[in-house]
Scaffold this active site. Structure first.
Site, PDB file in Angstrom:
ATOM      1  N   ASP A  61       0.878  -1.158   0.000  1.00  0.00           N
ATOM      2  CA  ASP A  61       0.000   0.000   0.000  1.00  0.00           C
ATOM      3  C   ASP A  61       0.924   1.218   0.000  1.00  0.00           C
ATOM      4  OD1 ASP A  61      -2.272   1.568   0.092  1.00  0.00           O
ATOM      5  OD2 ASP A  61      -3.180   0.475   1.753  1.00  0.00           O
ATOM      6  N   CYS A  62       0.375   2.396  -0.161  1.00  0.00           N
ATOM      7  CA  CYS A  62       1.225   3.578  -0.287  1.00  0.00           C
ATOM      8  C   CYS A  62       2.133   3.753   0.932  1.00  0.00           C
ATOM      9  CB  CYS A  62       0.373   4.828  -0.475  1.00  0.00           C
ATOM     10  SG  CYS A  62       1.372   6.325  -0.651  1.00  0.00           S
TER      11      CYS A  62
END
Length: 521
Positions: free
Chosen positions: A260-261
């Site tokens: 994920d980011c």
């Protein structure tokens, strides 16, 4: 690192940028650091035509830089409340699909989503969500999940995943090993899921196992701490025990694993973005996502190159991730298959929207039997649509239920209300003039003034129909003497279908895919 090693490292990077045209900075990243993957958000998108121009420009930059394969260009087009594209077919989100209890709809939506993404030059979708939403207080997943039953979530996620892949778009399961039972949004802090391994195997891991067996080719990690899996207080994204020992070894997953980011607070607030990328790679991740800031992207590249020079990871480890990514690109991407302008002709077409509207209509869910007469005046009270997480970045400027009501009722009036109860006197006085009243709610748990307003109406003898335009868990805050209709998302097709039911022109065949009260409803 030599030039070839830098080219390989660039294929592990997923970078974003701001603006609706390819910036000099992102082109420099593609050219100088061989960044092989781009993530887009609403900030990058205006129309299908503009988006195709943007993706074509990005691909041109990659080809001129000597990239062997096209860029993988991704978005979060989950549909429903999380959607990045404008001007495309409005498609139902996960929980509405779950409410239909018809798996084939998930496949259809997966196919339609992929067709429209491919036409605008997006070849990789960060969906479906495979999280089991069994916590009504979850602030970030909620209606992004297909429901609370692990087996059913697995079935629907599998159908959507295979539907997208069949149409030539890479699908991505998220958020491994499960984000459904959290009360903290990992955009803002690191959540913890305290359950033991047996419970994780019975709930959180079930959908991922089902999809891995069905040919999952990309999975996204969660920035969540699982004490049963990792004794150190670190998120799954940078845990070798989770990313490699559990996902690779125990579950047998051999596809691409992305983070994920790495700019989310669960990472930034602990190890930091740049060192988080190194730690994620060492844990087993293949693709490292830095979605927003060039000021964090440049240090990330430097940190990875330094880690290689220091021997923290070696050529064999770099080869491993590069080969997984290259094999995935070889399967889905080709310079000969880039979209053309004529491919846009069916994007957002009447035919596709009609097909989607059939599914929307089948998802309408009602508790109670009160209906509306289209020939008598209707008063609608509505609060603000509560978009509370960065994931739900695209917002409708106006409440979609207002325009839909004006189109379907002979006489109607809509009044906005907010948490300033001293202003409610005019609203309550207006209510006394109507026998048919609707209150549109949106995530009452996050905006409890809506519950107080409903109580104020009932105290004056009114029995409004409640239309939950996003979260079906709103039913927990509503008297069971009132008719309650769930739309699962504040989109035009969803609310139009709900009103058609209330006015006697449609059915409510949907069934709640989550428990919204103590008696299991």
């Amino acid at each position: 690192m030599d030039e070839e090693q830098k080219r390989m490292l660039g294929q592990l990077l997923v970078f974003g940028f701001h603006g609706t045209t390819a910036t000099p900075e992102i082109k420099a990243m593609i050219r100088n650091h061989y960044v092989g993957n781009i993530i887009l958000f609403s900030r990058n998108i205006e129309t299908p035509e503009q988006l195709l121009t943007l993706t074509s420009d990005l691909q041109k930059a990659a080809k001129e830089a000597g990239h062997e394969r096209p860029l993988a260009i991704c978005v979060d087009q989950e549909n429903g409340t999380v959607r990045r594209l404008s001007g495309v077919t409005a498609l139902p989100g996960a929980m509405l699909l779950g409410a239909t209890h018809k798996r084939r709809y998930a496949s259809i939506v997966g196919q339609l989503t992929a067709k429209e993404l491919r036409a605008v030059g997006v070849n990789w979708n960060l969906a479906p969500v495979a999280d089991v939403n069994n916590n009504p207080n979850n602030p970030v997943i909620g209606v992004r999940s297909f429901g609370e039953d692990p087996s059913k979530v697995g079935d629907f996620a599998k159908e959507m995943m295979t539907g997208m892949q069949a149409e030539g778009v890479i699908a991505t399961l998220k958020h491994f090993p499960g984000h459904g039972d959290t009360v903290v949004d990992s955009h803002h802090a690191m959540p913890t899921i305290p359950h033991g391994l047996k419970r994780l195997q019975q709930v959180e891991l079930v959908p991922f196992k089902a999809c891995i067996e069905a040919g999952a080719e990309a999975i996204m990690s969660a920035h969540i701490h699982f004490p049963a899996l990792e004794t150190e207080p670190v998120p799954a994204t940078i845990s070798y025990k989770v990313m490699t020992e559990l996902l690779r070894h125990e579950l047998g997953y051999s596809g691409v694993l992305m983070t994920d980011c790495l700019e989310m607070e669960a990472i930034v607030g602990s190890i930091g973005t740049a060192q988080g990328a190194v730690a994620a790679l060492l844990a087993g991740a293949d693709m490292l996502v830095v979605s927003h800031c060039e000021s964090r992207q440049r240090p990330t590249v430097a940190a990875l190159e330094a880690a290689f020079a220091e021997g923290r990871f070696d050529q064999k480890r770099l080869d491993m991730s590069f080969q997984r990514i290259d094999a995935l690109k070889a399967k889905y991407l080709s310079w000969d298959r880039l979209p053309r302008r004529e491919d846009l002709k069916n994007v957002g077409s009447t035919f596709r929207q009609s097909e989607a509207n059939t599914i929307y209509a089948d998802g309408v869910t009602a508790i109670g039997e009160r209906k509306l007469s289209p020939h008598q005046p209707v008063l609608l009270f509505y609060g603000n649509v509560q978009h509370r997480t960065p994931a739900e970045e695209r917002q409708d400027e106006d409440h979609p239920l207002v325009e839909a009501l004006y189109k379907q009722a002979a006489v109607a009036k809509a009044i906005a209300f907010d948490d300033e109860s001293q202003k409610w006197e005019r609203c309550l006085a207006e209510a006394d003039l109507y026998e048919q009243i609707i209150v549109a709610t949106s995530n009452i748990a996050q905006a409890p003034y809506q519950q107080r307003f409903i109580h104020a109406l009932m105290a004056k003898g009114h029995k409004p129909i409640i239309v939950a335009t996003q979260n079906p868990y709103d039913y927990r805050f509503v008297s069971n003497s009132l008719t309650f209709v769930a739309t699962y998302e504040p989109t035009e097709p969803a609310v139009v279908a709900a009103l058609a039911y209330l006015f006697g022109r449609g059915e409510a065949n949907g069934r709640l895919p989550v428990s919204v009260s103590d008696d299991g409803r």
